[in-house]
Design an enzyme around this catalytic site. Structure first.
Site, PDB file in Angstrom:
ATOM      1  N   SER A 135       0.847  -1.201   0.000  1.00  0.00           N
ATOM      2  CA  SER A 135       0.000   0.000   0.000  1.00  0.00           C
ATOM      3  C   SER A 135       0.880   1.248   0.000  1.00  0.00           C
ATOM      4  O   SER A 135       2.038   1.205   0.436  1.00  0.00           O
ATOM      5  CB  SER A 135      -0.863   0.000   1.269  1.00  0.00           C
ATOM      6  OG  SER A 135      -1.475   1.252   1.469  1.00  0.00           O
ATOM      7  N   TYR A 148      -1.779  -0.342  10.294  1.00  0.00           N
ATOM      8  CA  TYR A 148      -1.797  -0.665   8.855  1.00  0.00           C
ATOM      9  C   TYR A 148      -0.511  -0.183   8.178  1.00  0.00           C
ATOM     10  O   TYR A 148       0.109  -0.922   7.411  1.00  0.00           O
ATOM     11  CB  TYR A 148      -3.027  -0.023   8.215  1.00  0.00           C
ATOM     12  CG  TYR A 148      -3.257  -0.428   6.777  1.00  0.00           C
ATOM     13  CD1 TYR A 148      -3.711  -1.716   6.464  1.00  0.00           C
ATOM     14  CD2 TYR A 148      -3.023   0.455   5.732  1.00  0.00           C
ATOM     15  CE1 TYR A 148      -3.924  -2.095   5.145  1.00  0.00           C
ATOM     16  CE2 TYR A 148      -3.232   0.091   4.416  1.00  0.00           C
ATOM     17  CZ  TYR A 148      -3.685  -1.185   4.127  1.00  0.00           C
ATOM     18  OH  TYR A 148      -3.888  -1.564   2.813  1.00  0.00           O
ATOM     19  N   LYS A 152       2.283  -2.657   6.375  1.00  0.00           N
ATOM     20  CA  LYS A 152       2.628  -2.598   4.945  1.00  0.00           C
ATOM     21  C   LYS A 152       4.101  -2.212   4.753  1.00  0.00           C
ATOM     22  O   LYS A 152       4.746  -2.654   3.795  1.00  0.00           O
ATOM     23  CB  LYS A 152       1.681  -1.652   4.200  1.00  0.00           C
ATOM     24  CG  LYS A 152       0.236  -2.177   4.139  1.00  0.00           C
ATOM     25  CD  LYS A 152       0.130  -3.538   3.443  1.00  0.00           C
ATOM     26  CE  LYS A 152      -1.322  -3.974   3.231  1.00  0.00           C
ATOM     27  NZ  LYS A 152      -1.442  -5.244   2.491  1.00  0.00           N
TER      28      LYS A 152
HETATM   29  N1  NAP Z   1      -8.831  -1.012  -1.174  1.00  0.00           N
HETATM   30  C1  NAP Z   1      -7.834  -0.178  -0.973  1.00  0.00           C
HETATM   31  O1  NAP Z   1      -8.024   1.060  -0.957  1.00  0.00           O
HETATM   32  C2  NAP Z   1      -6.420  -0.700  -0.818  1.00  0.00           C
HETATM   33  C3  NAP Z   1      -5.359   0.188  -1.055  1.00  0.00           C
HETATM   34  C4  NAP Z   1      -4.044  -0.285  -0.944  1.00  0.00           C
HETATM   35  C5  NAP Z   1      -3.811  -1.613  -0.619  1.00  0.00           C
HETATM   36  N2  NAP Z   1      -4.858  -2.451  -0.381  1.00  0.00           N
HETATM   37  C6  NAP Z   1      -4.541  -3.853  -0.048  1.00  0.00           C
HETATM   38  O2  NAP Z   1      -5.122  -4.692  -1.031  1.00  0.00           O
HETATM   39  C7  NAP Z   1      -5.478  -5.937  -0.455  1.00  0.00           C
HETATM   40  C8  NAP Z   1      -6.951  -6.219  -0.748  1.00  0.00           C
HETATM   41  O3  NAP Z   1      -7.715  -5.154  -0.177  1.00  0.00           O
HETATM   42  P1  NAP Z   1      -9.262  -4.956  -0.541  1.00  0.00           P
HETATM   43  O4  NAP Z   1      -9.558  -3.523  -0.328  1.00  0.00           O
HETATM   44  O5  NAP Z   1      -9.568  -5.596  -1.829  1.00  0.00           O
HETATM   45  O6  NAP Z   1      -9.909  -5.756   0.703  1.00  0.00           O
HETATM   46  P2  NAP Z   1     -11.237  -6.646   0.844  1.00  0.00           P
HETATM   47  O7  NAP Z   1     -12.231  -6.323  -0.212  1.00  0.00           O
HETATM   48  O8  NAP Z   1     -11.610  -6.539   2.267  1.00  0.00           O
HETATM   49  O9  NAP Z   1     -10.674  -8.137   0.571  1.00  0.00           O
HETATM   50  C9  NAP Z   1      -9.795  -8.719   1.460  1.00  0.00           C
HETATM   51  C10 NAP Z   1      -9.519 -10.137   0.987  1.00  0.00           C
HETATM   52  O10 NAP Z   1      -8.567 -10.733   1.884  1.00  0.00           O
HETATM   53  C11 NAP Z   1      -9.083 -11.986   2.312  1.00  0.00           C
HETATM   54  N3  NAP Z   1      -8.624 -12.259   3.666  1.00  0.00           N
HETATM   55  C12 NAP Z   1      -8.531 -11.410   4.721  1.00  0.00           C
HETATM   56  N4  NAP Z   1      -8.082 -12.073   5.797  1.00  0.00           N
HETATM   57  C13 NAP Z   1      -7.889 -13.361   5.417  1.00  0.00           C
HETATM   58  C14 NAP Z   1      -7.453 -14.540   6.076  1.00  0.00           C
HETATM   59  N5  NAP Z   1      -7.120 -14.544   7.371  1.00  0.00           N
HETATM   60  N6  NAP Z   1      -7.358 -15.688   5.367  1.00  0.00           N
HETATM   61  C15 NAP Z   1      -7.695 -15.710   4.052  1.00  0.00           C
HETATM   62  N7  NAP Z   1      -8.131 -14.640   3.371  1.00  0.00           N
HETATM   63  C16 NAP Z   1      -8.231 -13.494   4.057  1.00  0.00           C
HETATM   64  C17 NAP Z   1     -10.589 -11.865   2.242  1.00  0.00           C
HETATM   65  O11 NAP Z   1     -11.145 -13.156   2.120  1.00  0.00           O
HETATM   66  P3  NAP Z   1     -12.647 -13.525   2.606  1.00  0.00           P
HETATM   67  O12 NAP Z   1     -13.528 -12.349   2.257  1.00  0.00           O
HETATM   68  O13 NAP Z   1     -12.974 -14.739   1.791  1.00  0.00           O
HETATM   69  O14 NAP Z   1     -12.572 -13.751   4.067  1.00  0.00           O
HETATM   70  C18 NAP Z   1     -10.754 -11.026   0.976  1.00  0.00           C
HETATM   71  O15 NAP Z   1     -10.706 -11.852  -0.165  1.00  0.00           O
HETATM   72  C19 NAP Z   1      -5.159  -5.829   1.033  1.00  0.00           C
HETATM   73  O16 NAP Z   1      -3.901  -6.414   1.284  1.00  0.00           O
HETATM   74  C20 NAP Z   1      -5.120  -4.330   1.278  1.00  0.00           C
HETATM   75  O17 NAP Z   1      -4.293  -3.994   2.356  1.00  0.00           O
HETATM   76  C21 NAP Z   1      -6.148  -2.028  -0.476  1.00  0.00           C
END
Ligand code: NAP
Length: 243
Positions: A135, A148, A152
């Site tokens: 991130s 967070y 990261k």
């Molecule tokens: N969205 C943003 O603005 C943003 C920006 C920068 C970086 N990121 C990074 O991108 C990644 C995805 O973020 P997102 O926004 O797409 O989040 P999200 O929609 O909440 O999705 C999170 C995913 O991680 C899985 N997960 C979480 N804990 C887990 C565990 N213990 N075991 C297995 N699977 C697990 C969830 O699986 P289930 O739902 O099946 O439990 C889900 O598929 C993260 O690493 C986040 O830090 C996000």
């Protein structure tokens, strides 16, 4: 745009939602065979039908379950370490229990998945590619993001160590560092103009990323087009971390 992922088998964690879901769909579009990890069994069943993927319900914080899951999968050429969580609190309200949960998922579990993928690739003589979904929070201080940001930043440090140790085995390891990315959850989280507007004002391009704008650089880093790129932490942030 095509990054030639035909004949490559790629594992995506966190594929059941948000950025990971878009990454899975994009990699399938570029011809990759997919292995998808998540916890939501209903979503995994849908993805199995939609993408013809091999899907496994795995909680990545369960080391034994992760090790077991790797035992039965096809030979991998790539890993996208995308599963992650965030728990936000101001510094004065931060709870140790929440910090531990963030670190356990974003750092420890991601490291265990990377270790298993590296062992698997080496065992099968594959010169693979690992992409950690980090991130902009690794590179800049964000209010309310103590745990967070720390997690990261640790993930980017992990990328560099993996790059160093796995490079001699022909395995490349990189991070991508997205800004706010408009998944359904993020759209809700950033809906309040008081929160959204200052962040948008700090992004030179003046907008948030789409999941597809994260998925395409991930596909590039997995592909032979990135064959000399390892140890990089690539901002996908419209310039947020440039100032
Ligand atoms: N969205 C943003 O603005 C943003 C920006 C920068 C970086 N990121 C990074 O991108 C990644 C995805 O973020 P997102 O926004 O797409 O989040 P999200 O929609 O909440 O999705 C999170 C995913 O991680 C899985 N997960 C979480 N804990 C887990 C565990 N213990 N075991 C297995 N699977 C697990 C969830 O699986 P289930 O739902 O099946 O439990 C889900 O598929 C993260 O690493 C986040 O830090 C996000």
């Amino acid at each position: 745009m095509n990054f030639e992922l035909q004949n490559q088998c790629i594992l995506v964690t966190g594929a059941t939602s948000g950025i990971g879901l878009d990454i899975a769909r994009s990699l399938a579009e570029f011809g990759a065979e997919l292995v998808l990890f998540g916890r939501n069994r209903g979503k995994l069943a849908e993805l199995k039908r939609e993408l013809g993927a091999r899907t496994l319900a795995v909680d990545i914080t369960d080391e034994a379950a992760v090790t077991e899951a790797f035992a039965g999968i096809p030979v991998l050429d790539g890993l996208v370490n995308c599963a992650g969580i965030s728990i936000l609190d101001d510094v004065l309200d931060v709870k140790a229990e929440d910090l531990e949960r963030i670190m356990t998922t974003n750092v420890t579990a991601s490291a265990v998945v990377a270790r298993e993928a590296a062992r698997h690739m080496i065992e099968h003589s594959r010169q693979g590619s690992i992409v950690n979904v980090s991130s902009q929070a690794a590179m800049a201080a964000l209010p309310g993001h103590l745990g967070y940001c720390a997690s990261k930043a640790a993930m980017d440090a992990m990328t560099r160590v993996l790059c160093l140790e796995l490079g001699p085995k022909g395995i490349r390891v990189n991070s991508v560092n997205p800004t706010v990315t408009l998944t359904p959850m993020a759209e809700r989280a950033w809906a309040d103009p008081a929160k959204r507007e200052p962040m948008l004002a700090a992004i030179p391009l003046g907008r948030f990323a789409t999941p597809r704008e994260v998925a395409l650089p991930v596909a590039f880093l997995l592909s032979p087009a990135a064959s000399m790129i390892s140890g990089a932490c690539l901002p996908i942030d419209g310039g947020f971390t440039s100032h």
